[in-house]
Design a protein around this motif. Structure first.
Motif, PDB file in Angstrom:
ATOM      1  N   ARG A   1       0.844  -1.189   0.000  1.00 33.77           N
ATOM      2  CA  ARG A   1       0.000   0.000   0.000  1.00 33.77           C
ATOM      3  C   ARG A   1       0.875   1.233   0.000  1.00 33.77           C
ATOM      4  NH1 ARG A   1      -4.023  -1.337   5.142  1.00 33.77           N
ATOM      5  NH2 ARG A   1      -5.788  -1.563   3.755  1.00 33.77           N
TER       6      ARG A   1
ATOM      7  N   ARG B   1      -2.982  -4.638   0.544  1.00 31.83           N
ATOM      8  CA  ARG B   1      -1.720  -5.370   0.360  1.00 31.83           C
ATOM      9  C   ARG B   1      -1.986  -6.543  -0.577  1.00 31.83           C
ATOM     10  NH1 ARG B   1      -2.379  -4.220   5.766  1.00 31.83           N
ATOM     11  NH2 ARG B   1      -3.622  -6.106   5.952  1.00 31.83           N
TER      12      ARG B   1
ATOM     13  N   CYS C   1     -11.735 -11.817  17.821  1.00 31.06           N
ATOM     14  CA  CYS C   1     -11.257 -11.363  16.507  1.00 31.06           C
ATOM     15  C   CYS C   1     -11.342 -12.507  15.488  1.00 31.06           C
ATOM     16  CB  CYS C   1      -9.807 -10.898  16.586  1.00 31.06           C
ATOM     17  SG  CYS C   1      -9.435  -9.751  17.921  1.00 31.06           S
TER      18      CYS C   1
ATOM     19  N   CYS D   1     -14.174 -13.371  12.736  1.00 34.70           N
ATOM     20  CA  CYS D   1     -14.170 -12.794  11.380  1.00 34.70           C
ATOM     21  C   CYS D   1     -12.794 -12.956  10.718  1.00 34.70           C
ATOM     22  CB  CYS D   1     -14.509 -11.315  11.421  1.00 34.70           C
ATOM     23  SG  CYS D   1     -16.110 -10.992  12.154  1.00 34.70           S
ATOM     24  N   HIS D   2     -11.741 -12.710  11.496  1.00 36.57           N
ATOM     25  CA  HIS D   2     -10.384 -12.876  10.957  1.00 36.57           C
ATOM     26  C   HIS D   2      -9.976 -14.339  11.157  1.00 36.57           C
ATOM     27  CE1 HIS D   2      -9.950  -8.581  10.221  1.00 36.57           C
ATOM     28  NE2 HIS D   2     -10.444  -8.357  11.414  1.00 36.57           N
TER      29      HIS D   2
ATOM     30  N   MET E   1     -20.385  -3.289   9.666  1.00 34.27           N
ATOM     31  CA  MET E   1     -19.400  -2.660  10.557  1.00 34.27           C
ATOM     32  C   MET E   1     -19.925  -1.368  11.183  1.00 34.27           C
ATOM     33  SD  MET E   1     -17.064  -4.879  10.641  1.00 34.27           S
ATOM     34  CE  MET E   1     -15.590  -4.154  11.353  1.00 34.27           C
TER      35      MET E   1
ATOM     36  N   TRP F   1     -18.427  -4.533   4.980  1.00 31.26           N
ATOM     37  CA  TRP F   1     -17.058  -4.643   4.475  1.00 31.26           C
ATOM     38  C   TRP F   1     -16.583  -6.074   4.616  1.00 31.26           C
ATOM     39  CZ3 TRP F   1     -15.316  -0.359   2.083  1.00 31.26           C
ATOM     40  CH2 TRP F   1     -15.946   0.857   2.403  1.00 31.26           C
ATOM     41  N   ARG F   2     -15.662  -6.469   3.746  1.00 32.50           N
ATOM     42  CA  ARG F   2     -15.048  -7.797   3.844  1.00 32.50           C
ATOM     43  C   ARG F   2     -13.988  -7.773   4.929  1.00 32.50           C
ATOM     44  NH1 ARG F   2     -10.226  -9.615  -0.072  1.00 32.50           N
ATOM     45  NH2 ARG F   2      -9.479  -7.743   0.971  1.00 32.50           N
TER      46      ARG F   2
ATOM     47  N   THR G   1     -10.754  -7.842   6.384  1.00 33.14           N
ATOM     48  CA  THR G   1      -9.472  -7.706   5.689  1.00 33.14           C
ATOM     49  C   THR G   1      -8.531  -8.834   6.124  1.00 33.14           C
ATOM     50  OG1 THR G   1      -9.828  -5.342   5.944  1.00 33.14           O
ATOM     51  CG2 THR G   1      -7.672  -6.032   5.123  1.00 33.14           C
TER      52      THR G   1
ATOM     53  N   PHE H   1      -4.398   2.036   8.214  1.00 37.22           N
ATOM     54  CA  PHE H   1      -5.222   0.852   7.998  1.00 37.22           C
ATOM     55  C   PHE H   1      -6.669   1.242   7.736  1.00 37.22           C
ATOM     56  CE2 PHE H   1      -1.859  -0.743  10.994  1.00 37.22           C
ATOM     57  CZ  PHE H   1      -1.195  -1.537  10.069  1.00 37.22           C
ATOM     58  N   LEU H   2      -7.463   0.227   7.446  1.00 41.09           N
ATOM     59  CA  LEU H   2      -8.895   0.306   7.081  1.00 41.09           C
ATOM     60  C   LEU H   2      -9.040   0.799   5.641  1.00 41.09           C
ATOM     61  CD1 LEU H   2     -10.463   1.616  10.404  1.00 41.09           C
ATOM     62  CD2 LEU H   2     -10.307  -0.746   9.577  1.00 41.09           C
ATOM     63  N   HIS H   3     -10.274   0.689   5.126  1.00 34.87           N
ATOM     64  CA  HIS H   3     -10.459   0.891   3.680  1.00 34.87           C
ATOM     65  C   HIS H   3      -9.991   2.254   3.208  1.00 34.87           C
ATOM     66  CE1 HIS H   3     -14.229   2.470   5.408  1.00 34.87           C
ATOM     67  NE2 HIS H   3     -14.188   3.317   4.394  1.00 34.87           N
TER      68      HIS H   3
ATOM     69  N   LEU I   1      -2.531   0.293  14.520  1.00 32.36           N
ATOM     70  CA  LEU I   1      -3.358  -0.886  14.807  1.00 32.36           C
ATOM     71  C   LEU I   1      -4.434  -0.603  15.843  1.00 32.36           C
ATOM     72  CD1 LEU I   1      -1.182  -4.091  15.158  1.00 32.36           C
ATOM     73  CD2 LEU I   1      -3.121  -3.676  13.667  1.00 32.36           C
TER      74      LEU I   1
ATOM     75  N   HIS J   1     -13.762  -0.473  14.858  1.00 34.61           N
ATOM     76  CA  HIS J   1     -14.701  -1.567  14.590  1.00 34.61           C
ATOM     77  C   HIS J   1     -16.050  -1.269  15.239  1.00 34.61           C
ATOM     78  CE1 HIS J   1     -11.266  -3.780  13.143  1.00 34.61           C
ATOM     79  NE2 HIS J   1     -11.943  -4.896  12.986  1.00 34.61           N
TER      80      HIS J   1
ATOM     81  N   GLU K   1     -21.088  -5.325  13.875  1.00 32.50           N
ATOM     82  CA  GLU K   1     -20.733  -6.679  14.308  1.00 32.50           C
ATOM     83  C   GLU K   1     -19.364  -6.727  14.981  1.00 32.50           C
ATOM     84  OE1 GLU K   1     -21.146  -9.659  11.219  1.00 32.50           O
ATOM     85  OE2 GLU K   1     -22.687  -8.468  10.246  1.00 32.50           O
TER      86      GLU K   1
ATOM     87  N   SER L   1     -15.758  -7.066  19.697  1.00 27.28           N
ATOM     88  CA  SER L   1     -14.295  -7.132  19.795  1.00 27.28           C
ATOM     89  C   SER L   1     -13.718  -5.843  20.356  1.00 27.28           C
ATOM     90  CB  SER L   1     -13.670  -7.374  18.420  1.00 27.28           C
ATOM     91  OG  SER L   1     -13.852  -8.705  18.021  1.00 27.28           O
TER      92      SER L   1
HETATM   93  C1  HEC Z   1     -17.419  -8.705  12.820  1.00 28.40           C
HETATM   94  C2  HEC Z   1     -16.200  -9.082  12.143  1.00 28.40           C
HETATM   95  C3  HEC Z   1     -14.893  -8.587  12.698  1.00 28.40           C
HETATM   96  C4  HEC Z   1     -14.369  -8.761  13.960  1.00 28.40           C
HETATM   97  C5  HEC Z   1     -15.011  -9.489  15.134  1.00 28.40           C
HETATM   98  C6  HEC Z   1     -13.076  -8.136  13.943  1.00 28.40           C
HETATM   99  N1  HEC Z   1     -12.823  -7.591  12.715  1.00 28.40           N
HETATM  100 FE1  HEC Z   1     -11.179  -6.598  12.150  1.00 28.40          FE
HETATM  101  N2  HEC Z   1     -12.036  -6.106  10.380  1.00 28.40           N
HETATM  102  C7  HEC Z   1     -13.282  -6.526   9.972  1.00 28.40           C
HETATM  103  C8  HEC Z   1     -13.635  -5.856   8.748  1.00 28.40           C
HETATM  104  C9  HEC Z   1     -14.931  -6.065   7.969  1.00 28.40           C
HETATM  105  C10 HEC Z   1     -12.568  -5.000   8.429  1.00 28.40           C
HETATM  106  C11 HEC Z   1     -12.480  -4.009   7.261  1.00 28.40           C
HETATM  107  C12 HEC Z   1     -13.045  -2.682   7.697  1.00 28.40           C
HETATM  108  C13 HEC Z   1     -12.662  -1.499   6.821  1.00 28.40           C
HETATM  109  O1  HEC Z   1     -11.673  -1.550   6.093  1.00 28.40           O
HETATM  110  O2  HEC Z   1     -13.365  -0.487   6.884  1.00 28.40           O
HETATM  111  C14 HEC Z   1     -11.568  -5.199   9.472  1.00 28.40           C
HETATM  112  C15 HEC Z   1     -10.335  -4.557   9.512  1.00 28.40           C
HETATM  113  C16 HEC Z   1      -9.365  -4.818  10.457  1.00 28.40           C
HETATM  114  C17 HEC Z   1      -8.024  -4.267  10.436  1.00 28.40           C
HETATM  115  C18 HEC Z   1      -7.445  -3.355   9.367  1.00 28.40           C
HETATM  116  C19 HEC Z   1      -6.651  -4.165   8.409  1.00 28.40           C
HETATM  117  C20 HEC Z   1      -6.012  -3.376   7.309  1.00 28.40           C
HETATM  118  O3  HEC Z   1      -5.016  -3.854   6.772  1.00 28.40           O
HETATM  119  O4  HEC Z   1      -6.490  -2.294   6.936  1.00 28.40           O
HETATM  120  C21 HEC Z   1      -7.366  -4.757  11.533  1.00 28.40           C
HETATM  121  C22 HEC Z   1      -5.944  -4.485  11.937  1.00 28.40           C
HETATM  122  C23 HEC Z   1      -8.304  -5.596  12.253  1.00 28.40           C
HETATM  123  N3  HEC Z   1      -9.507  -5.622  11.564  1.00 28.40           N
HETATM  124  C24 HEC Z   1      -8.017  -6.254  13.423  1.00 28.40           C
HETATM  125  C25 HEC Z   1      -8.984  -6.842  14.230  1.00 28.40           C
HETATM  126  C26 HEC Z   1      -8.737  -7.277  15.579  1.00 28.40           C
HETATM  127  C27 HEC Z   1      -7.401  -7.245  16.276  1.00 28.40           C
HETATM  128  C28 HEC Z   1      -9.931  -7.746  16.056  1.00 28.40           C
HETATM  129  C29 HEC Z   1     -10.234  -8.209  17.453  1.00 28.40           C
HETATM  130  C30 HEC Z   1      -9.917  -7.241  18.501  1.00 28.40           C
HETATM  131  C31 HEC Z   1     -10.903  -7.630  14.974  1.00 28.40           C
HETATM  132  N4  HEC Z   1     -10.293  -7.055  13.900  1.00 28.40           N
HETATM  133  C32 HEC Z   1     -12.226  -8.073  15.029  1.00 28.40           C
HETATM  134  C33 HEC Z   1     -14.084  -7.452  10.619  1.00 28.40           C
HETATM  135  C34 HEC Z   1     -13.916  -7.843  11.935  1.00 28.40           C
END
Ligand code: HEC
Ligand code: HEC
Length: 462
Positions: free
Chosen positions: A103, A203, A337, A340-341, A379, A397-398, A400, A417-419, A426, A433, A436, A440
Motif C-alpha cells: 500500500r 496489500r 477477533c 471474522c479474521h 461494521m 465490508w469484507r 481484511t 489501515f482500514l479501507h 493498529l 470496529h 458486528e 471485539s
Molecule cells: C465482525 C467481524 C470482525 C471482527 C469481530 C473483527 N474484525 Fe477486524 N475487520 C473486519 C472488517 C470487515 C474489516 C475491514 C473494515 C474497513 O476496512 O473499513 C476489518 C479490519 C481490520 C483491520 C485493518 C486491516 C487493514 O489492513 O487495513 C485490523 C488491523 C483488524 N480488523 C483487526 C482486528 C482485531 C485485532 C480484532 C479483534 C480485537 C478484529 N479485527 C475483530 C471485521 C472484523
C-alpha cells in the motif's frame, strides 16, 4: 505425507508437510502462512518475492509481469508494451499505488487528497444519493490526466480529531475524514447529491491463494458464521459478472471474483484491452477528437501480470514462539477477533487457471492462514461510507486478511489501515470496529494495557 527440500514441492496436501527454511532449519508449522508458498522474508521485499516454486519459464514470466506492473506507462497511445496511459487515469502504473506489492503511502495524508504530481495513491468512488451515475462522470473519479485533457476533479480531505480514554486512563484519538471534490471538469455537482467513498490500496499478500480459495468452505463458513451471542454473522458476497454468478473474495467489499487485472489497466491506468476496448473517458464532452480505440495491452501481457500477482510468496510469520506473541494470540481469541479474521482456510483441489489458460497447481489443496473469512460484515455507522458495491451494503465490508500486516510499516513506511486509511495505527483500526465488530472493540477495551499490547504484538507477528 510429502517431503520438500528447500520448500519447493507441489504437494497435494501440506497439512503434514516439512518445509525447510533458507537457513536449512525445519520451519515451525506456525510460521507457514501459506504452506509451500511461504517465503522467509521480513524486509522491504517481503510482499514482492516469488514463491520458491516459481522457476524456469514461470520465473521469466513472473519477471515480465512484475515489470508490466511496476513500469510507469507512457502517454504514447500506440505502444502496446509500455504506452496507453490515460487520457484519464488515477495512477501511472499498478505499482504507483501498490508499491512493493503493498500500500503506497496515501496521498490523502501526504498531499491532503488527490496527488499533485501525476498520481493519487487511492481510488475515489462517487455516486448520487439515489445510487445513480452523474452525467459526464463514471463510478471512479479519474483525478489525473495527460496533457491536453482535464482531470475529472480533485479530491480534498480534512480530518476531525477526537480524543478518548480506556478505563485505565490510556488515551487514544480517532480522526474522522470529510471528503470534498472541486475542479469538476464539466457539470458542477451538488455536494448534497454526492457520495464519496475513498479506498486506499490493499496489500497484495496471498492474492493467488485468495483466488484459489475453496468456495465451498466459504459457503459452510457463511452458514455457520452466526454467533448471535456476539452479534456476529458473516454473509457471502455473490456477484453477477459476465452472465455468471460468482463468489466475491477480492476488494474491500468482496466485489471482485478475479484479480481485476483488465479492470485495473482500463479504469486505473486508462490502458485499453480486448475486454475493455474503449477508453474510460469515452463519451465525455472533452474527449471529442481524442478517442483512441484499440488494444493498448495484450491478453498475454495481462496474463503475465496475473501470474506475477498469483505467484507472489506469502511472508512467514515471525517470533511465533515469543511468550508475548503467544499471550497476544490467546487475547486475539478472547476478543473474538478470530470469528471474522479466521486463522485457517484451504484452497480448492483443482488448480487455478489464469486469464490466458495457464494453470498453477502449486496453489491447490493448501492449508493457509489468511486471518479472514472473506465474508461481508455490518461494521456499523462508524464505517458506513454511504456507497454500495457489488453485493455489499454501504456499511458492509469484507474482513481484511491480516497475513503480512505486521510488515506493512517495513514495506511501505506507514501504518495506515482500514479501507480509507483513517486508522493511523493498529490500535485505532481496532477502535474503529463498529456494528458486528463492536463486541471485539469492547472486549479489547476492557483488557489491561499489557493485554492490549500483547494482542497487537501478536497481530504484528502475522
Ligand atoms: C465482525 C467481524 C470482525 C471482527 C469481530 C473483527 N474484525 Fe477486524 N475487520 C473486519 C472488517 C470487515 C474489516 C475491514 C473494515 C474497513 O476496512 O473499513 C476489518 C479490519 C481490520 C483491520 C485493518 C486491516 C487493514 O489492513 O487495513 C485490523 C488491523 C483488524 N480488523 C483487526 C482486528 C482485531 C485485532 C480484532 C479483534 C480485537 C478484529 N479485527 C475483530 C471485521 C472484523
Ligand atoms: C490509483 C491507484 C491504483 C492503481 C493505479 C491500481 N490500483 Fe489496484 N487497487 C487500488 C485500490 C484503492 C484497491 C482497493 C479497492 C477496493 O477494494 O475498493 C485496489 C485493489 C486491487 C486488487 C484487489 C486486492 C485484494 O486484496 O482483493 C488487485 C488484485 C489490484 N488492485 C490490482 C491492480 C493492478 C493489476 C493494477 C494495474 C493494472 C492496479 N491494481 C492499479 C488502487 C490502485
Amino acid at each position: 505425507m510429502c517431503l520438500s527440500i528447500t520448500a519447493l514441492s507441489a504437494c497435494s496436501d501440506n497439512d503434514d508437510e516439512i518445509v525447510y527454511k533458507p537457513n536449512g532449519k525445519v520451519a515451525d508449522p506456525k510460521e507457514l502462512s501459506a504452506g509451500t508458498s511461504t517465503v522467509f522474508m521480513s524486509g522491504i521485499r517481503a510482499y514482492d518475492t516469488p514463491a520458491t516454486w516459481v522457476k524456469g519459464d514461470l520465473s521469466t514470466r513472473f519477471n515480465l509481469g512484475d515489470q508490466l506492473y511496476d513500469d510507469p506507462r507512457t502517454t504514447d497511445q500506440d505502444d502496446p508494451t509500455k504506452g496507453g496511459l490515460g487520457p484519464l487515469y488515477a495512477g501511472y502504473s499498478c505499482g504507483s499505488c501498490h508499491k512493493n506489492a503493498g500500500r503506497t503511502y496515501p496521498t490523502l495524508f501526504s498531499e491532503g487528497g488527490s496527488g499533485k504530481y501525476g498520481f493519487s495513491s487511492m481510488l475515489v468512488y462517487i455516486t448520487r444519493q439515489n445510487g445513480g451515475f452523474f452525467r459526464q462522470y463514471g463510478r471512479v473519479l479519474h483525478d489525473q490526466s495527460i496533457v491536453g485533457v482535464e482531470p475529472e476533479g480533485k479530491l480534498s480531505v480534512t480530518y476531525d480529531e477526537k480524543e478518548y480514554s480506556f478505563h485505565d486512563g490510556e488515551k487514544y484519538s480517532l480522526i474522522t475524514p470529510h471528503y470534498s471534490i472541486s475542479e469538476w471538469y464539466a457539470d458542477d455537482i451538488d455536494p448534497k447529491d454526492l457520495i464519496i467513498d475513498v479506498r486506499i490500496p490493499l496489500r497484495h499478500v496471498g492474492m493467488g491463494q485468495i483466488m484459489a480459495l475453496d468456495t465451498d468452505e466459504l459457503k459452510r463458513l457463511a452458514a455457520q458464521s452466526n454467533y448471535p451471542e456476539y452479534g456476529i454473522s458473516g454473509r457471502l458476497a455473490t456477484i453477477q459478472e459476465r452472465n455468471r454468478t460468482m463468489i466475491g473474495v477480492g476488494g474491500n467489499k468482496a466485489h471482485h471474483a478475479d484479480l481485476t487485472v483488465e479492470l485495473g489497466f482500463s479504469s486505473d491506468l486508462g490502458v485499453t484491452s480486448d475486454r475493455f476496448p474503449l477508453e474510460v473517458a469515452e463519451g465525455q464532452s472533452q474527449m471529442v477528437g481524442f478517442s483512441h480505440y484499440g488494444i493498448q495491452i495484450s491478453t498475454k501481457d495481462m496474463e503475465d501480470v496475473d501470474l506475477y500477482l498469483s505467484s507472489l510468496g506469502v511472508p512467514a510469520r515471525r517470533n511465533v514462539n515469543n511468550e508475548t506473541v503467544k499471550k497476544g494470540e490467546e487475547n486475539f481469541y478472547k476478543a473474538k477477533c478470530h470469528l471474522c479474521h479466521t486463522p485457517t482456510l484451504h484452497t480448492r483441489q483443482d488448480a487455478p487457471v489464469l486469464l490466458n489458460g495457464t494453470r498453477l497447481p502449486w496453489l491447490s489443496s493448501q492449508t493457509i492462514h489468511p486471518y479472514s473469512d472473506f465474508l461481508l460484515h455490518d461494521m456499523g455507522r462508524e464505517l458506513d461510507s454511504g456507497y454500495r458495491s457489488g453485493a455489499a451494503q454501504t456499511y458492509e465490508w469484507r474482513s481484511t486478511p491480516l497475513w503480512g500486516i505486521g510488515l506493512q510499516e517495513t514495506v511501505n513506511g506507514h501504518t495506515h489501515f482500514l479501507h480509507d486509511g483513517r486508522a493511523r495505527n493498529l490500535l485505532e483500526a481496532i477502535m474503529w470496529h463498529g456494528g458486528e465488530g463492536s463486541v471485539s472493540r469492547e472486549l479489547f477495551s476492557r483488557m489491561s494495557k499489557e493485554d492490549r499490547n500483547a494482542l497487537m504484538i501478536f497481530v504484528n507477528s502475522l
